[in-house]
Each structure stands twice: as C-alpha cells, then as structure tokens.
Design an enzyme around this catalytic site. Structure first.
Site, short mmCIF file in Angstrom:
data_model
loop_
_atom_site.label_atom_id
_atom_site.label_comp_id
_atom_site.label_asym_id
_atom_site.label_seq_id
_atom_site.Cartn_x
_atom_site.Cartn_y
_atom_site.Cartn_z
N SER A 130 -12.85 4.34 4.42
CA SER A 130 -13.50 3.94 5.67
C SER A 130 -14.75 4.78 5.89
O SER A 130 -14.80 5.95 5.50
CB SER A 130 -12.53 4.12 6.85
OG SER A 130 -11.68 2.99 6.94
N HIS A 164 -7.80 9.97 3.64
CA HIS A 164 -7.32 8.98 4.62
C HIS A 164 -7.65 9.37 6.06
O HIS A 164 -7.75 10.55 6.37
CB HIS A 164 -5.80 8.79 4.49
CG HIS A 164 -5.41 8.10 3.22
ND1 HIS A 164 -4.90 8.79 2.14
CD2 HIS A 164 -5.48 6.80 2.85
CE1 HIS A 164 -4.66 7.92 1.17
NE2 HIS A 164 -5.00 6.72 1.55
N ASN A 191 -10.24 0.44 -0.30
CA ASN A 191 -9.24 0.36 0.78
C ASN A 191 -9.84 0.73 2.13
O ASN A 191 -10.40 1.82 2.27
CB ASN A 191 -8.10 1.33 0.49
CG ASN A 191 -7.18 0.85 -0.61
OD1 ASN A 191 -7.48 -0.10 -1.31
ND2 ASN A 191 -6.06 1.52 -0.77
N ASP A 214 2.84 4.93 -5.61
CA ASP A 214 2.08 6.16 -5.45
C ASP A 214 2.96 7.34 -5.83
O ASP A 214 3.69 7.88 -5.00
CB ASP A 214 1.59 6.27 -3.99
CG ASP A 214 0.80 7.54 -3.76
OD1 ASP A 214 0.68 8.35 -4.70
OD2 ASP A 214 0.29 7.72 -2.64
N ASP A 216 0.85 -1.19 0.00
CA ASP A 216 0.00 0.00 0.00
C ASP A 216 0.89 1.26 0.00
O ASP A 216 1.79 1.38 0.84
CB ASP A 216 -0.86 -0.05 1.28
CG ASP A 216 -1.97 0.98 1.29
OD1 ASP A 216 -2.43 1.38 0.21
OD2 ASP A 216 -2.38 1.38 2.40
N HIS A 217 0.66 2.14 -0.93
CA HIS A 217 1.39 3.42 -1.00
C HIS A 217 2.91 3.29 -1.05
O HIS A 217 3.62 3.98 -0.30
CB HIS A 217 1.01 4.34 0.17
CG HIS A 217 -0.40 4.83 0.10
ND1 HIS A 217 -0.82 5.79 -0.76
CD2 HIS A 217 -1.51 4.44 0.79
CE1 HIS A 217 -2.12 5.99 -0.62
NE2 HIS A 217 -2.57 5.18 0.32
N HIS A 248 -9.16 4.78 -2.47
CA HIS A 248 -8.47 4.86 -1.17
C HIS A 248 -9.33 5.66 -0.20
O HIS A 248 -10.30 6.30 -0.58
CB HIS A 248 -7.12 5.56 -1.34
CG HIS A 248 -6.07 4.67 -1.91
ND1 HIS A 248 -4.98 4.25 -1.20
CD2 HIS A 248 -5.96 4.08 -3.14
CE1 HIS A 248 -4.24 3.47 -1.96
NE2 HIS A 248 -4.81 3.35 -3.14
P1 13P Z 1 -8.94 4.76 5.41
O1 13P Z 1 -8.08 5.62 6.27
O2 13P Z 1 -10.18 5.47 4.97
O3 13P Z 1 -9.27 3.44 6.03
O4 13P Z 1 -8.14 4.46 4.05
C1 13P Z 1 -7.17 3.45 4.00
C2 13P Z 1 -6.38 3.48 2.75
O5 13P Z 1 -6.69 4.15 1.79
C3 13P Z 1 -5.18 2.67 2.71
O6 13P Z 1 -4.45 2.86 1.54
O1 G3H Z 2 -3.40 4.77 3.59
C1 G3H Z 2 -2.78 4.53 4.59
C2 G3H Z 2 -3.07 3.38 5.46
O2 G3H Z 2 -4.11 3.66 6.35
C3 G3H Z 2 -1.82 2.91 6.14
O3 G3H Z 2 -1.49 3.73 7.18
O4 G3H Z 2 0.94 4.20 6.91
O5 G3H Z 2 -0.18 4.38 9.15
O6 G3H Z 2 0.22 2.14 8.11
P1 G3H Z 2 -0.01 3.61 7.89
ZN ZN Z 3 -4.56 4.86 0.75
#
Ligand code: 13P
Ligand code: G3H
Ligand code: ZN
Length: 325
Positions: free
Chosen positions: A226, A180, A266, A104, A82-83, A223
């Site tokens: 939530s 996010h 996500n 990303d 992720d990212h 992304h």
């Molecule tokens: P949320 O913070 O909305 O759960 O998004 C997570 C996300 O995009 C991880 O890449």
């Molecule tokens: O998009 C980001 C995810 O929520 C991951 O978050 O970098 O704190 O693990 P993190």
């Molecule tokens: Zn994300």
C-alpha cells in the site's frame, strides 16, 4: 467468465511488464468497489481473503459474493487465500473452491518452510489450485517486532532456487523493504521533503534483480504494497482520526517493480484508508445520518476510485483481462 487461477495472468504480466492487483476483501461493499473498478478498466483481478476475513465474514458469504461479482462483471477473477499459515487452512480453502492459496512458512526455518510449502503444493496441484510461497520476513502481521529495516528480514537470493525447485510453488513472495499496515516506516527510517512529508527509504531493487536473475520468468509477489495516500490520512486526521506519521511505499517504486519480475502486488491498507476517510468525512458533514447506506455508498465509491487509480497508474493492468481468460 468463471474463476481462474493466476497462471495465465502472471504469464502475460511477466511478459508485458505489468502486475495484477491482489486486493483484500472483507465485505460486500469492498468487493463491489474493487470489481466495479476492474470492470470499467477491463482488468484481471485477484481477490484475496485472509484467515481474519474468513473468520469475520464467513467462507460461504465471501465465496457467494465473489460469484456474484463474477456474474456482474464477466471478468476473470482468482480467489486467493492470503497468508495461510497451516496445511489445514490451505486444504479447507482448496476444498472450499479457492483458485489459489498462499502458504506463508516464512516464520519457520528454511527446511521447515520447504517441507510445509511442498505439502500444500502437492495437495493444491492435485486439485487444480496454484500456490504462492514466501521467503524472507516482512514486518507487521508476520512479526510483532518491527524488523523491516534489518537485513535479516530481506529475502536471501541465494535461497530462492532451492526453495522453488524443492517445493514446486507457482509464485514467490519476497521481502525487499515493504511491510504490512499503514505505518511501514518509522520517522527515523525516513527523510523529510521540503514540505515536511516523510520520504521512506527506497525498496531493495538489487535483491529483486538478483532473485529474478536466478529465477528467470518466475512470478514474484510483493506484499505490504500500500502507498498510504496522504490525502486519505489527512482527511482521517481532520475528522476525528489519529494516524500520525502513517507512511507507505511510493507508487513510482511499485510501478517500477511491476515492470520487473513482480507480477502480483498486494493492497489492503489503502482500501481500509479509503473507506475510513470517506466514512469519517461523511459523519462530520452529516452527524444526523444513521442509515448505513448513506455512508457506505460513498465509501464504496472511494474504494472504486482508488482501485481504478491503482489498476491504471500503478499496476499497469488496465485492459489486460482478455489475456487471463
Ligand atoms: P498492505 O498492508 O500494504 O496493504 O499489504 C497488504 C498485504 O500484503 C496483504 O497480504
Ligand atoms: O497482510 C495482511 C492483510 O492486510 C490482511 O489483514 O489479517 O487483518 O485481514 P487481516
Ligand atoms: Zn501480506
């Protein structure tokens, strides 16, 4: 069943109007909660690992925990970075057994984003790994400044064909108003309903429609998706927490996006909230407990419950595991 890429998952999801849940993982209880839910719902899964998760839990621990989940569930599971923000990080994950990586490059100029993404795609495809790119910028971890309400942060549909053609990416994350974390919209960006609950501005479905018109059949990623269930926020606030005005994306809009070209959604913050609400509630009720199993067991159960809800009611991917095998 073994590791899979997301290629078959996305093809079936696109055709049938649902999305795959991409849940962030950081430890054993989170992995168990998610995968037990998916097993009971026979759902395909993407487990995603951020650079921070990899630093926290260690690459090998996370891979072995996912392997254990694959053995225990017999589900098709895609392990995704992720990212990823550099070629080196993506390469390290590809060499270390990931099935999919995100590069990303959205903080770079359009041309630099293309060049970096193409470099990752060339390496990934040579190793049987698929790649997610990103165009447009979400607020939160991608930008210290909150730009979620600004038009400049949305994906420009006029750029997507050139980006996809020149890079060869397998899926594309776009910015249509999500962000996010647990504070996706400031109160002044929202209205309030009759009970005083914050109602966020709607997602830009017009941008999603235009992107999918320009990229027919191409999987789009959302992304920052939530929904920040108020039930969890209330439990946290009632048990010593302080999360005023936490607000997420309404689930009905996510379901709508999943019916459209969005094939991957996500979710991280909702799992964090589920775990934190459960642990805070547990300690308020049992202040004498100090065995981690006493509070991590209900926390894991709460993650399982929210993931089941997402799979069935939001993503629409329950029962779809066989299409990904
Ligand atoms: P949320 O913070 O909305 O759960 O998004 C997570 C996300 O995009 C991880 O890449
Ligand atoms: O998009 C980001 C995810 O929520 C991951 O978050 O970098 O704190 O693990 P993190
Ligand atoms: Zn994300």
């Amino acid at each position: 069943m073994a590791h899979v890429t997301s290629a078959k998952m996305f093809a079936d999801a696109y055709k049938n109007g649902y999305a795959i849940g991409a849940f962030n993982v950081n430890n054993m209880e989170i992995i168990q909660g998610i995968t037990e839910a998916a097993k009971e719902e026979n759902a395909p899964l993407i487990l995603q690992v951020s650079a921070g998760a990899r630093k926290y839990a260690n690459h090998t621990y996370l891979m072995k925990l996912v392997e254990a989940a694959i053995i225990e569930t017999n589900l098709p599971i895609c392990v995704h970075l992720d990212h990823g923000d550099t070629f080196e990080l993506c390469k390290s994950c590809i060499d270390g057994g990931f099935d999919s990586v995100m590069i990303d490059g959205s903080k770079h100029s359009f041309q630099d984003n293309i060049a970096l993404t193409k470099q990752v795609v060339d390496y990934a495809h040579a190793h049987g790994v698929v790649v997610e790119g990103e165009l447009g910028r979400l607020a939160g971890i991608e930008d210290a400044v909150n730009v979620s309400a600004e038009d400049s942060s949305y994906t420009d549909p006029a750029e997507v064909e050139e980006f996809v053609t020149k890079t060869g990416v397998d899926s594309l994350a776009i910015a249509i108003g999500t962000s996010h974390g647990a504070y996706k919209f400031t109160p002044d960006q929202c209205t309030r309903d009759e009970r005083g609950v914050l109602v966020p501005p709607p997602l830009r479905f017009d941008i999603l429609e235009e992107v999918s018109r320009r990229l027919p059949g191409f999987p789009i990623v959302l992304h920052g998706a939530s929904s920040v269930p108020q039930e969890f926020v209330n439990i946290i606030n009632a048990n010593g927490g302080k999360m005023p005005d936490a607000v997420g994306v309404p689930e009905a809009q996510l379901r709508e996006a999943a019916r459209m070209a969005v094939c991957k959604i996500n979710i991280d913050s909702d799992l964090r909230l589920a775990m934190t609400a459960s642990i805070r509630e547990h300690f308020a009720e049992y202040p004498d407990h100090f065995d981690p199993r006493q509070y991590l067991k209900p926390a894991r159960e709460n993650i399982k419950k929210i993931v089941k809800h997402k799979l069935v009611d939001v993503l629409g991917c329950a029962g779809k595991a066989d299409a990904a095998r």
